[in-house]
Design a protein around this motif. Structure first.
Motif, mmCIF file in Angstrom:
data_model
loop_
_atom_site.group_PDB
_atom_site.id
_atom_site.type_symbol
_atom_site.label_atom_id
_atom_site.label_comp_id
_atom_site.label_asym_id
_atom_site.label_seq_id
_atom_site.Cartn_x
_atom_site.Cartn_y
_atom_site.Cartn_z
ATOM 1 N N THR A 100 0.896 -1.256 0.013
ATOM 2 C CA THR A 100 -0.009 -0.041 0.033
ATOM 3 C C THR A 100 0.870 1.278 -0.019
ATOM 4 N N LEU A 134 -4.885 9.975 0.655
ATOM 5 C CA LEU A 134 -5.394 8.720 0.315
ATOM 6 C C LEU A 134 -4.259 7.480 0.388
ATOM 7 N N THR A 136 -3.609 3.746 -0.895
ATOM 8 C CA THR A 136 -4.211 2.913 -1.938
ATOM 9 C C THR A 136 -3.312 1.758 -1.958
ATOM 10 N N GLU A 137 -3.865 0.687 -2.575
ATOM 11 C CA GLU A 137 -3.289 -0.589 -3.160
ATOM 12 C C GLU A 137 -2.411 -0.207 -4.198
ATOM 13 N N GLY A 141 -4.396 0.160 -7.337
ATOM 14 C CA GLY A 141 -4.723 1.702 -7.255
ATOM 15 C C GLY A 141 -6.186 1.849 -6.500
ATOM 16 N N ARG A 142 -6.537 0.796 -5.739
ATOM 17 C CA ARG A 142 -7.617 0.730 -5.316
ATOM 18 C C ARG A 142 -7.755 1.618 -3.636
ATOM 19 N N GLN A 143 -8.597 2.698 -3.714
ATOM 20 C CA GLN A 143 -8.604 3.488 -2.344
ATOM 21 C C GLN A 143 -8.850 2.615 -1.370
ATOM 22 N N ARG A 235 -13.884 -2.364 2.887
ATOM 23 C CA ARG A 235 -12.569 -2.114 2.211
ATOM 24 C C ARG A 235 -11.203 -2.520 3.150
#
Length: 249
Positions: A100, A134, A136-137, A141-143, A235
């Motif tokens: 991350t 933020l 993210t992964e 790119g997932r928040q 998430r």
């Protein structure tokens, strides 16, 4: 002995399974409109109540989102798994797993209110610095969450180091400012995302979230860092695992 009759799958679940398969096969476009309830009723020859139950399953899986003015939008073609952080040491409580990254989007200098003053054991009105960004992964790119980091003014150059490597913020403070974290307090709680945070994380206003609040303290009692991270409900989760040996070390 008589055999038990096979339990029948509810009709709404059968329909949800079909629609899930069609989403996975990209029958519907990502970000596009999903068929209307009445159209689905006609297609599957069932009641509106049945379709609403099927749609509720898709919505719970994060596949679609119902909006009042627009209709139902396709949010994903596959169910999104939550980010699970496995923790088996005290060190693991202090940071996120690798894979991350934290992108800092704002830096604000502010004066402490009563709550911040209490956290840092400072007088109200003392200058302090807040970073916000933020996480993210890295791969997708997932928040994952919105994080706010509060630090003492003498650590203002911290922004020059965040994101340059995978060190957590408290470790940067130790390495670059000759400090040593002596105690960490971690508190998990539930919260609702405000309109601004919800927009940044691409969820609805008021969405339930997991809040992780960390306070990093030096041996002389000074609070070095306070971080607050809000994760939308689907998430992030924690998996805690400790052995007696780990706890006693």
């Amino acid at each position: 002995m008589a055999r038990r009759p096979t339990k029948r799958v509810p009709r709404y679940r059968e329909i949800a399974t079909i629609l899930r398969s069609e989403l996975a096969e990209e029958v519907y476009s990502l970000g596009g409109l999903f068929p209307k309830e009445l159209d689905l009723c006609e297609r599957f020859q069932c009641s509106r109540f049945t379709i609403r139950n099927a749609m509720a399953e898709l919505e719970a899986a994060g596949l679609v989102e119902r909006r009042k003015a627009t209709g139902t939008i396709v949010r994903a073609l596959q169910p999104a798994g939550s980010y699970v952080q496995t923790i088996n040491s005290v060190e693991g409580l202090l940071q996120y797993a690798k894979g991350t990254k934290l992108d800092i989007l704002e830096m604000i200098e502010l004066q402490t209110d009563s709550e911040l003053a209490e956290w840092f054991d400072l007088e109200e009105g003392t200058r302090i610095i807040r970073f916000g960004g933020l996480r993210t992964e890295t791969e997708t790119g997932r928040q994952l969450c919105w994080t706010e980091i509060y630090i003492r003014p003498e650590f203002s150059e911290l922004l020059n180091f965040i994101g340059k490597d995978d060190r957590p913020v408290y470790r940067i403070i130790e390495d670059e400012f000759d400090e040593k974290v002596h105690k960490v307090e971690v508190e998990l709680s539930a919260c609702g995302l405000t309109d601004k945070r919800a927009t940044q994380l691409d969820v609805d206003d008021g969405t339930a979230a997991l809040r992780v609040h960390r306070v990093f303290t030096a041996s002389d009692g000074r609070v070095l860092e306070v971080s607050i991270s809000d994760h939308p409900e689907d998430r992030h989760s924690y998996h805690l695992e400790f052995s007696y040996e780990t706890l006693g070390s």
